[in-house]
Scaffold this motif. Structure first.
Motif, PDB file in Angstrom:
ATOM      1  N   PRO A   1       0.834  -1.212   0.000  1.00 52.40           N
ATOM      2  CA  PRO A   1       0.000   0.000   0.000  1.00 52.40           C
ATOM      3  C   PRO A   1       0.862   1.252   0.000  1.00 52.40           C
ATOM      4  CG  PRO A   1      -0.743  -1.557   1.683  1.00 52.40           C
ATOM      5  CD  PRO A   1       0.566  -2.071   1.143  1.00 52.40           C
ATOM      6  N   TYR A   2       0.413   2.289  -0.647  1.00 54.25           N
ATOM      7  CA  TYR A   2       1.193   3.516  -0.791  1.00 54.25           C
ATOM      8  C   TYR A   2       1.703   4.041   0.551  1.00 54.25           C
ATOM      9  CZ  TYR A   2       2.568   8.242  -1.873  1.00 54.25           C
ATOM     10  OH  TYR A   2       3.288   9.400  -1.988  1.00 54.25           O
ATOM     11  N   LEU A   3       0.856   4.041   1.567  1.00 54.59           N
ATOM     12  CA  LEU A   3       1.262   4.588   2.865  1.00 54.59           C
ATOM     13  C   LEU A   3       2.273   3.711   3.595  1.00 54.59           C
ATOM     14  CD1 LEU A   3      -2.141   6.021   4.114  1.00 54.59           C
ATOM     15  CD2 LEU A   3      -0.218   7.266   3.094  1.00 54.59           C
ATOM     16  N   GLU A   4       2.477   2.496   3.116  1.00 53.73           N
ATOM     17  CA  GLU A   4       3.467   1.596   3.713  1.00 53.73           C
ATOM     18  C   GLU A   4       4.769   1.561   2.911  1.00 53.73           C
ATOM     19  OE1 GLU A   4       3.090   0.025   6.679  1.00 53.73           O
ATOM     20  OE2 GLU A   4       1.295   1.273   6.765  1.00 53.73           O
ATOM     21  N   LYS A   5       4.797   2.285   1.802  1.00 62.10           N
ATOM     22  CA  LYS A   5       5.944   2.286   0.893  1.00 62.10           C
ATOM     23  C   LYS A   5       7.231   2.661   1.619  1.00 62.10           C
ATOM     24  CE  LYS A   5       6.590   5.742  -1.927  1.00 62.10           C
ATOM     25  NZ  LYS A   5       7.375   6.574  -2.748  1.00 62.10           N
ATOM     26  N   GLY A   6       8.237   1.796   1.504  1.00 65.26           N
ATOM     27  CA  GLY A   6       9.553   2.072   2.052  1.00 65.26           C
ATOM     28  C   GLY A   6       9.691   1.878   3.550  1.00 65.26           C
ATOM     29  N   LYS A   7       8.662   1.378   4.206  1.00 64.07           N
ATOM     30  CA  LYS A   7       8.707   1.238   5.668  1.00 64.07           C
ATOM     31  C   LYS A   7       9.214  -0.118   6.138  1.00 64.07           C
ATOM     32  CE  LYS A   7       5.260   4.713   6.682  1.00 64.07           C
ATOM     33  NZ  LYS A   7       3.997   5.017   7.336  1.00 64.07           N
ATOM     34  N   ARG A   8       9.400  -1.051   5.235  1.00 63.43           N
ATOM     35  CA  ARG A   8       9.878  -2.370   5.641  1.00 63.43           C
ATOM     36  C   ARG A   8      11.292  -2.255   6.203  1.00 63.43           C
ATOM     37  NH1 ARG A   8      11.248  -7.407   1.647  1.00 63.43           N
ATOM     38  NH2 ARG A   8      11.926  -8.855   3.256  1.00 63.43           N
ATOM     39  N   ASP A   9      11.492  -2.764   7.405  1.00 64.07           N
ATOM     40  CA  ASP A   9      12.816  -2.738   8.034  1.00 64.07           C
ATOM     41  C   ASP A   9      13.612  -3.929   7.518  1.00 64.07           C
ATOM     42  OD1 ASP A   9      15.060  -2.397   9.574  1.00 64.07           O
ATOM     43  OD2 ASP A   9      14.092  -2.979  11.453  1.00 64.07           O
ATOM     44  N   VAL A  10      14.598  -3.661   6.682  1.00 70.57           N
ATOM     45  CA  VAL A  10      15.413  -4.733   6.106  1.00 70.57           C
ATOM     46  C   VAL A  10      16.745  -4.878   6.832  1.00 70.57           C
ATOM     47  CG1 VAL A  10      14.356  -4.528   3.819  1.00 70.57           C
ATOM     48  CG2 VAL A  10      16.418  -3.220   4.341  1.00 70.57           C
ATOM     49  N   THR A  11      17.004  -4.022   7.796  1.00 72.94           N
ATOM     50  CA  THR A  11      18.284  -4.037   8.509  1.00 72.94           C
ATOM     51  C   THR A  11      18.636  -5.411   9.076  1.00 72.94           C
ATOM     52  OG1 THR A  11      17.986  -1.707   9.023  1.00 72.94           O
ATOM     53  CG2 THR A  11      19.640  -2.890  10.305  1.00 72.94           C
ATOM     54  N   PRO A  12      17.678  -6.145   9.684  1.00 75.00           N
ATOM     55  CA  PRO A  12      18.047  -7.463  10.225  1.00 75.00           C
ATOM     56  C   PRO A  12      18.545  -8.456   9.170  1.00 75.00           C
ATOM     57  CG  PRO A  12      15.913  -6.751  11.067  1.00 75.00           C
ATOM     58  CD  PRO A  12      16.310  -5.779   9.998  1.00 75.00           C
ATOM     59  N   LEU A  13      18.316  -8.172   7.905  1.00 77.56           N
ATOM     60  CA  LEU A  13      18.731  -9.082   6.840  1.00 77.56           C
ATOM     61  C   LEU A  13      20.189  -8.886   6.442  1.00 77.56           C
ATOM     62  CD1 LEU A  13      15.505  -8.792   4.692  1.00 77.56           C
ATOM     63  CD2 LEU A  13      16.104 -10.614   6.280  1.00 77.56           C
ATOM     64  N   PHE A  14      20.841  -7.873   6.984  1.00 77.44           N
ATOM     65  CA  PHE A  14      22.241  -7.607   6.677  1.00 77.44           C
ATOM     66  C   PHE A  14      23.115  -8.096   7.812  1.00 77.44           C
ATOM     67  CE2 PHE A  14      20.123  -4.839   3.787  1.00 77.44           C
ATOM     68  CZ  PHE A  14      20.955  -4.784   2.691  1.00 77.44           C
ATOM     69  N   LYS A  15      24.213  -8.730   7.463  1.00 79.82           N
ATOM     70  CA  LYS A  15      25.164  -9.183   8.469  1.00 79.82           C
ATOM     71  C   LYS A  15      25.972  -7.990   8.961  1.00 79.82           C
ATOM     72  CE  LYS A  15      25.745 -13.733   6.425  1.00 79.82           C
ATOM     73  NZ  LYS A  15      26.661 -14.647   5.755  1.00 79.82           N
ATOM     74  N   LYS A  16      26.302  -8.000  10.215  1.00 81.27           N
ATOM     75  CA  LYS A  16      27.139  -6.937  10.762  1.00 81.27           C
ATOM     76  C   LYS A  16      28.571  -7.150  10.281  1.00 81.27           C
ATOM     77  CE  LYS A  16      24.508  -5.806  14.801  1.00 81.27           C
ATOM     78  NZ  LYS A  16      24.637  -4.705  15.711  1.00 81.27           N
ATOM     79  N   SER A  17      29.239  -6.056   9.969  1.00 80.24           N
ATOM     80  CA  SER A  17      30.635  -6.166   9.568  1.00 80.24           C
ATOM     81  C   SER A  17      31.482  -6.373  10.822  1.00 80.24           C
ATOM     82  CB  SER A  17      31.074  -4.890   8.841  1.00 80.24           C
ATOM     83  OG  SER A  17      31.159  -3.828   9.746  1.00 80.24           O
ATOM     84  N   THR A  18      32.707  -6.770  10.645  1.00 82.09           N
ATOM     85  CA  THR A  18      33.594  -7.002  11.783  1.00 82.09           C
ATOM     86  C   THR A  18      33.848  -5.689  12.533  1.00 82.09           C
ATOM     87  OG1 THR A  18      35.493  -6.793  10.316  1.00 82.09           O
ATOM     88  CG2 THR A  18      34.713  -9.019  10.830  1.00 82.09           C
ATOM     89  N   GLU A  19      33.731  -4.550  11.859  1.00 78.74           N
ATOM     90  CA  GLU A  19      33.919  -3.257  12.518  1.00 78.74           C
ATOM     91  C   GLU A  19      32.798  -2.975  13.507  1.00 78.74           C
ATOM     92  OE1 GLU A  19      34.181  -0.311   9.492  1.00 78.74           O
ATOM     93  OE2 GLU A  19      35.880  -1.276   8.502  1.00 78.74           O
ATOM     94  N   ASP A  20      31.583  -3.505  13.242  1.00 76.34           N
ATOM     95  CA  ASP A  20      30.431  -3.233  14.097  1.00 76.34           C
ATOM     96  C   ASP A  20      30.404  -4.132  15.335  1.00 76.34           C
ATOM     97  OD1 ASP A  20      29.605  -1.356  12.294  1.00 76.34           O
ATOM     98  OD2 ASP A  20      28.245  -2.701  11.238  1.00 76.34           O
TER      99      ASP A  20
END
Length: 151
Positions: free
Chosen positions: A131-150
């Motif tokens: 839906p338009y009002l939900e556009k871009g709100k999906r949190d995808v951060t958990p799908l990325f692995k943390k780098s060794t620096e983090d």
């Protein structure tokens, strides 16, 4: 190419006619001298022949290409019942600059190719849309692995 011919690239001010005739497109003659060359190079005129699912991004501040033509092409695909998906990132130019948008696009593009090339399940956004009002709100951060620096 008909719709863009008389315009300019908003970011540089370069004439699209010059771009289409002499540089990037190298079509040659002006539109009025050989309009069929412009028809042949305009994807919208050939959309009925497309059989491959389509994924695209068209950002609303794109200053290099007429982003609304991406909407026209997507709309034509959907009008013909073809499988098409489009992402529009508000406030972005020709390429994504905002890190969160880069992550969002990366995840969705990977899900698209995983579905078509690796037999992964069809993602909800492809199945149900967003839906338009939900556009871009999906949190995808958990799908990325943390780098060794983090760590």
């Amino acid at each position: 190419m008909f719709g863009g011919y008389g315009g300019i690239r908003w970011g540089t001010g370069m004439s699209r006619a010059f771009q289409y005739e002499k540089t990037q497109s190298r079509i040659g003659p002006p539109l009025w001298e050989n309009p069929m060359l412009y028809v042949e190079n305009s994807p919208l005129f050939w959309v009925q022949k497309i059989h491959t699912p389509y994924l695209t991004m068209a950002n609303d501040e794109d200053d290099a290409v007429p982003w609304y033509q991406g909407i026209e092409f997507f709309s034509a695909m959907r009008h013909l019942g073809k499988e098409a998906y489009m992402f529009v990132y508000n406030g972005e130019k020709h390429g994504l600059r905002q890190r969160e948008n880069q992550k969002h696009w990366t995840v969705h593009m990977a899900e698209y190719f995983d579905y078509f090339l690796k037999d992964a399940p069809k993602p909800d956004w492809m199945e149900k849309g967003v839906p338009y009002l939900e556009k871009g709100k999906r949190d995808v951060t958990p799908l990325f692995k943390k780098s060794t620096e983090d760590r």
